[in-house]
Enzyme design. Structure first.
Site, short mmCIF file in Angstrom:
data_model
loop_
_atom_site.label_atom_id
_atom_site.label_comp_id
_atom_site.label_asym_id
_atom_site.label_seq_id
_atom_site.Cartn_x
_atom_site.Cartn_y
_atom_site.Cartn_z
CE1 TYR A 272 0.74 1.13 4.17
CE2 TYR A 272 0.03 -1.08 4.53
CZ TYR A 272 0.71 0.02 5.10
OH TYR A 272 1.18 -0.08 6.46
CG ASN B 56 -7.34 -4.51 15.33
OD1 ASN B 56 -6.15 -4.78 14.69
ND2 ASN B 56 -8.37 -4.69 14.29
CG MET C 116 -3.14 -4.00 5.18
SD MET C 116 -3.35 -2.27 5.56
CE MET C 116 -4.96 -2.15 6.52
N1 HPA Z 1 -7.22 -5.17 9.17
C1 HPA Z 1 -6.40 -4.83 8.41
N2 HPA Z 1 -4.94 -5.00 8.62
C2 HPA Z 1 -4.68 -4.87 10.02
C3 HPA Z 1 -5.77 -5.05 11.16
C4 HPA Z 1 -7.18 -4.84 10.72
O1 HPA Z 1 -8.14 -4.96 11.25
N3 HPA Z 1 -5.07 -4.86 12.24
C5 HPA Z 1 -3.87 -4.92 12.09
N4 HPA Z 1 -3.53 -5.12 10.72
#
Ligand code: HPA
Length: 293
Positions: A93, A246, A222
């Protein structure tokens, strides 16, 4: 190197040149390469007899523009094994091509690594996960690659690996068993699951996430997939560990505006920081027992 001064295609000579620079600047010959994900850079701080080489000194090496990624290669000894730790990685990205993202892995292969340990921070899709859990990656979904962005797209150099590399056991079962044993020895268990890579940088919508859950993903991030594909292409054994930073939400949550994604990135870094000691313990213990069955 910064994005706009990097080559867009590489040859074997480019990897050899980068590896030669590292050999010149370090006393160590690494056996295991380690990529540290968001917030996990402190792993490199516990390396003994460290030789630190900033990425900008290594020809062709891409440099991360993201907070939480330091941008240096740390060579030394960890758990009695000679290692090369990438303190910071670049992401698709940021604008790098898949080949640029995977360049450091090719360089580590040219240096002679046998195995690659990849870590990342990921959002937990599996509802039995908790923030701070460590998840052993059992397999991945190459979502970005399915849409065409694969690091092996383009001419294949058969000296580096086959045109159509097998990905059916990308995450080495023997290394996974060792990692579970190391965790058990430390009194915890590793979650296990499928990692899916999305291009980012926007986080997923609730509809995206319900879709990802349906197709069998346990964690979303990602990164990681391009590096693992190139590692397997070159015959390097791979172990992947996600820090679940998370839990994702399958339903819309009240937001305060555009600042929210920023807050989530900071949550990712903060959970990473809290889980670092456990990740460091696990990896050190794992490397100490590396040559056992
Ligand atoms: N989404 C995408 N990438 C991430 C996330 C998420 O919730 N947490 C850490 N990398």
């Amino acid at each position: 190197m910064k994005l706009d001064s990097l080559p867009t295609t590489y040859r074997r000579a480019d990897y050899e040149k980068a590896a030669a620079t590292i050999r010149r600047d370090s006393r160590h010959t690494p056996r295991i390469g380690i990529i540290t994900g968001s917030g996990l850079g402190p792993l490199a701080d516990v390396v003994q007899d460290a030789d630190v080489i900033p990425y900008r000194q290594i020809p062709g090496f891409p440099i991360s523009t993201v907070e939480g990624h330091a941008g240096q290669l740390v060579l030394g000894t960890l758990g009695r094994q000679p290692v090369a730790i990438m303190q910071g990685r670049v992401h698709y990205y940021e604008g790098y091509s898949m080949a640029q993202v995977a360049f450091p892995v090719r360089t580590l292969q040219a240096l002679g690594i046998e195995s690659l340990l990849v870590t990342n921070a990921a959002g937990g899709i599996n509802e039995s996960f908790r923030p701070g859990d460590l998840m052993l990656i059992t397999d991945h979904i190459n979502f970005v690659g399915m849409a065409g962005a694969n690091p092996l797209r383009g001419p294949n150099d058969p000296q580096l690996g086959p045109r159509f590399p097998n990905m059916s056991l990308a995450y080495d079962p023997v290394l996974r068993a060792r990692a579970q044993r190391a965790a058990k020895g430390l009194g915890f268990t590793l979650q296990e699951g499928v990692y899916i890579m999305l291009a980012g940088p926007s986080f997923e919508t609730p509809a995206d996430l319900r879709f990802l859950r349906t197709i069998g993903a346990d964690a979303v991030g990602m990164s990681t997939v391009p590096e693992v594909i190139v590692a397997r292409h070159g015959g390097t054994r791979v172990l992947g560990i996600s820090l679940i930073s998370n839990l994702v939400s399958f339903h819309p949550v009240h937001t305060t505006g555009t600042g929210d994604a920023e807050a989530l990135h900071h949550e990712v870094l903060a959970t990473g920081a809290a889980a670092v000691p456990r990740m460091v313990q696990l990896i050190t213990h794992l490397l100490e027992s590396w040559d056992e069955a």
